[in-house]
Design an enzyme around this catalytic site. Structure first.
Site, short mmCIF file in Angstrom:
data_model
loop_
_atom_site.label_atom_id
_atom_site.label_comp_id
_atom_site.label_asym_id
_atom_site.label_seq_id
_atom_site.Cartn_x
_atom_site.Cartn_y
_atom_site.Cartn_z
N SER A 47 0.82 -1.21 0.00
CA SER A 47 0.00 0.00 0.00
C SER A 47 0.86 1.27 0.00
O SER A 47 0.33 2.36 -0.15
CB SER A 47 -0.96 0.01 1.20
OG SER A 47 -0.23 -0.05 2.42
N HIS A 48 2.19 1.13 0.15
CA HIS A 48 3.04 2.33 0.18
C HIS A 48 4.27 2.22 -0.71
O HIS A 48 5.26 2.90 -0.49
CB HIS A 48 3.40 2.69 1.63
CG HIS A 48 2.20 3.20 2.37
ND1 HIS A 48 1.28 2.37 2.94
CD2 HIS A 48 1.73 4.47 2.54
CE1 HIS A 48 0.29 3.08 3.47
NE2 HIS A 48 0.54 4.36 3.24
N GLU A 189 -4.86 0.44 2.28
CA GLU A 189 -5.43 -0.92 2.21
C GLU A 189 -6.88 -0.87 1.71
O GLU A 189 -7.31 -1.73 0.94
CB GLU A 189 -5.37 -1.61 3.58
CG GLU A 189 -3.97 -1.86 4.10
CD GLU A 189 -3.17 -2.84 3.24
OE1 GLU A 189 -3.78 -3.70 2.59
OE2 GLU A 189 -1.93 -2.71 3.21
P1 NDP Z 1 -0.76 -3.68 9.52
O1 NDP Z 1 -2.00 -3.80 10.32
O2 NDP Z 1 -0.63 -4.49 8.30
O3 NDP Z 1 0.53 -4.01 10.43
C1 NDP Z 1 0.77 -3.26 11.59
C2 NDP Z 1 1.95 -3.82 12.35
O4 NDP Z 1 1.58 -5.04 12.97
C3 NDP Z 1 3.18 -4.13 11.51
O5 NDP Z 1 4.34 -3.75 12.20
C4 NDP Z 1 3.10 -5.64 11.34
O6 NDP Z 1 4.37 -6.26 11.13
C5 NDP Z 1 2.52 -6.05 12.68
N1 NDP Z 1 1.81 -7.33 12.64
C6 NDP Z 1 0.87 -7.70 11.76
N2 NDP Z 1 0.44 -8.94 12.05
C7 NDP Z 1 1.15 -9.34 13.15
C8 NDP Z 1 1.15 -10.51 13.94
N3 NDP Z 1 0.35 -11.55 13.66
N4 NDP Z 1 2.00 -10.59 14.98
C9 NDP Z 1 2.81 -9.55 15.28
N5 NDP Z 1 2.85 -8.40 14.57
C10 NDP Z 1 2.01 -8.30 13.51
O7 NDP Z 1 -0.48 -2.14 9.13
P2 NDP Z 1 -1.49 -0.92 8.95
O8 NDP Z 1 -2.57 -1.29 7.99
O9 NDP Z 1 -1.88 -0.40 10.26
O10 NDP Z 1 -0.50 0.12 8.24
C11 NDP Z 1 0.12 -0.24 7.01
C12 NDP Z 1 1.15 0.78 6.64
O11 NDP Z 1 0.52 1.99 6.28
C13 NDP Z 1 2.15 1.14 7.73
O12 NDP Z 1 3.46 0.96 7.20
C14 NDP Z 1 1.89 2.59 8.02
O13 NDP Z 1 3.04 3.35 8.35
C15 NDP Z 1 1.34 3.06 6.70
N6 NDP Z 1 0.53 4.27 6.90
C16 NDP Z 1 1.07 5.46 6.51
C17 NDP Z 1 0.35 6.63 6.73
C18 NDP Z 1 0.94 7.95 6.42
O14 NDP Z 1 0.32 8.96 6.70
N7 NDP Z 1 2.12 8.03 5.84
C19 NDP Z 1 -0.99 6.61 7.33
C20 NDP Z 1 -1.42 5.29 7.73
C21 NDP Z 1 -0.68 4.17 7.51
P3 NDP Z 1 4.78 -6.82 9.65
O15 NDP Z 1 5.02 -5.60 8.81
O16 NDP Z 1 5.98 -7.66 9.89
O17 NDP Z 1 3.59 -7.62 9.18
O1 PYC Z 2 -2.55 4.59 3.94
O2 PYC Z 2 -3.64 5.74 5.43
C1 PYC Z 2 -2.79 5.64 4.56
C2 PYC Z 2 -1.98 6.82 4.22
C3 PYC Z 2 -2.27 8.13 4.46
C4 PYC Z 2 -1.22 8.86 3.97
C5 PYC Z 2 -0.31 8.00 3.42
N1 PYC Z 2 -0.80 6.75 3.61
#
Ligand code: NDP
Ligand code: PYC
Length: 338
Positions: A47-48, A189
């Protein structure tokens, strides 16, 4: 013809680089964003990675982002370094602040990096993992645009506001890192489910009338939900305060107001914290002690450490390459024409 395209990581980097350069990115901004996009593809954070390139380019074309910005580093206080990104993308500003932050954290035990006037469109783990690779404990917080309803509310207010934490492990082991949105899922996502024509899981969001739905279109028009109800909402609130008010930048709802709706990254700030474990412990070796906890986690069947999925992907993708939908590849190719 297959509906996906396989690329090596070098090809991912070259595709991103050529696309940014063709759209007026400076060599420095371009390299920093291309590195970030390639790292996301390498670790299968779909997703990024390349998925975000059309949005990045739209934000250059709309005039929102200054793709030739040169970040400026300044010391705000003995333990605080500030980087003004001058309206550029976040990766170059983060790079500019990293070594000064590391130096201050080693000198003083703890230090903060306040980033302002940037556009963050990436995963957050690169900022904290880089600190833990240098032996420090790292935290990072960034806000976004108004996507997420506060607990009990139905209208978007908070960003998907991720936080990342990294812990150094020593002895050649990669750091322990988690990186998670404060919403039930990243917005990326939801967008990928929409692109792939799939419903989203229950609990990710509500439609514009406030009704629960698994339709990604309805959630994108309505509101995403915090993870874990009011607990995730409080984390989203904290991140608004840390990455917005504290560093002197926008809240997510304010970023929405100034955004031209180009589909690119939100404008805003970021807070990164670093702690030197060697300067913080009253006794013992914190890094060695942590291994006892990690061992107890992974000895349970079905349990793993956060970041282990990424590290498995990181070993595989340099050999096997990565795949993206052909439609995304075609879109990026067309953007390369400038
Ligand atoms: P996920 O819910 O996919 O994962 C969140 C964290 O949980 C990760 O560190 C992941 O590790 C860990 N994890 C997942 N499953 C397990 C498990 N079974 N046991 C232990 N740890 C686990 O991520 P999100 O959907 O919350 O976010 C996805 C990405 O989006 C992130 O990288 C976030 O920074 C990015 N994002 C960026 C934004 C922005 O403004 N720039 C805004 C919102 C999100 P692993 O990676 O090893 O699976
Ligand atoms: O996936 O939520 C997100 C996000 C917001 C800004 C960059 N990624």
């Amino acid at each position: 013809m297959s509906d996906s395209v396989r690329l090596t990581l070098d090809e991912v980097h070259a595709l991103a680089t050529e696309t940014f350069l063709a759209n007026g990115g400076s060599p420095e901004q371009t390299r920093a964003v291309a590195d970030t996009v390639t790292a996301a593809e390498r670790d299968e954070c779909k997703s990024h990675g390349l998925f975000r390139v059309p949005g990045y380019i739209a934000s250059i074309r709309s005039g929102k982002v200054n793709a030739v910005a040169e970040p400026k580093v300044e010391r705000l206080a003995p333990g605080v370094v500030k980087v003004d990104g001058f309206n550029g993308f976040a990766p170059l500003a983060l790079e500019a602040g990293r070594e000064p932050l590391v130096e201050l954290a080693r000198e003083q035990g703890i230090a903060a990096l306040a980033i302002t006037n940037t556009h963050h469109f990436a995963a957050l783990w690169p900022e904290t993992e880089a600190l833990a690779e240098r032996g420090l404990v790292g935290f990072a917080f960034v806000a976004a645009m108004a996507y997420v309803a506060p607990a009990g509310g139905t209208k978007p207010l908070y960003g998907t506001n991720p936080m990342s934490f990294a812990w150094p492990r020593g002895e050649g082991r990669p750091p322990l890192v988690f990186d998670q949105a404060s919403s039930a899922s990243a917005r990326g996502e939801v967008m990928i489910h929409k692109r792939d024509g799939k419903p989203i899981p229950e609990g990710w969001g509500i439609d514009p009338d406030g009704n629960p739905t698994t339709d990604p279109d309805a959630v994108l028009a309505g509101a995403q939900l915090p993870f874990g109800g009011y607990k995730g909402a409080s984390i989203a609130l904290m991140i608004e305060l840390l990455a917005g008010a504290l560093v002197g930048d926008l809240f997510s709802f304010e970023a929405s107001v100034v955004d031209p709706g180009d589909g690119g990254p939100p404008r805003g700030g970021e807070l990164v914290l670093a702690i030197d474990p060697a300067r913080c412990s009253a006794g013992g070796n914190p890094v060695r002690h942590a291994e006892a906890l990690f061992a107890r986690i992974v000895e349970q069947e079905g349990a793993r450490l956060p970041s282990d999925r990424r590290y498995v992907a990181r070993r595989r993708t340099p050999i096997e390459g990565i795949t993206i939908p052909r439609s995304l590849h075609d879109t990026i190719q067309s953007l390369r024409e400038g």
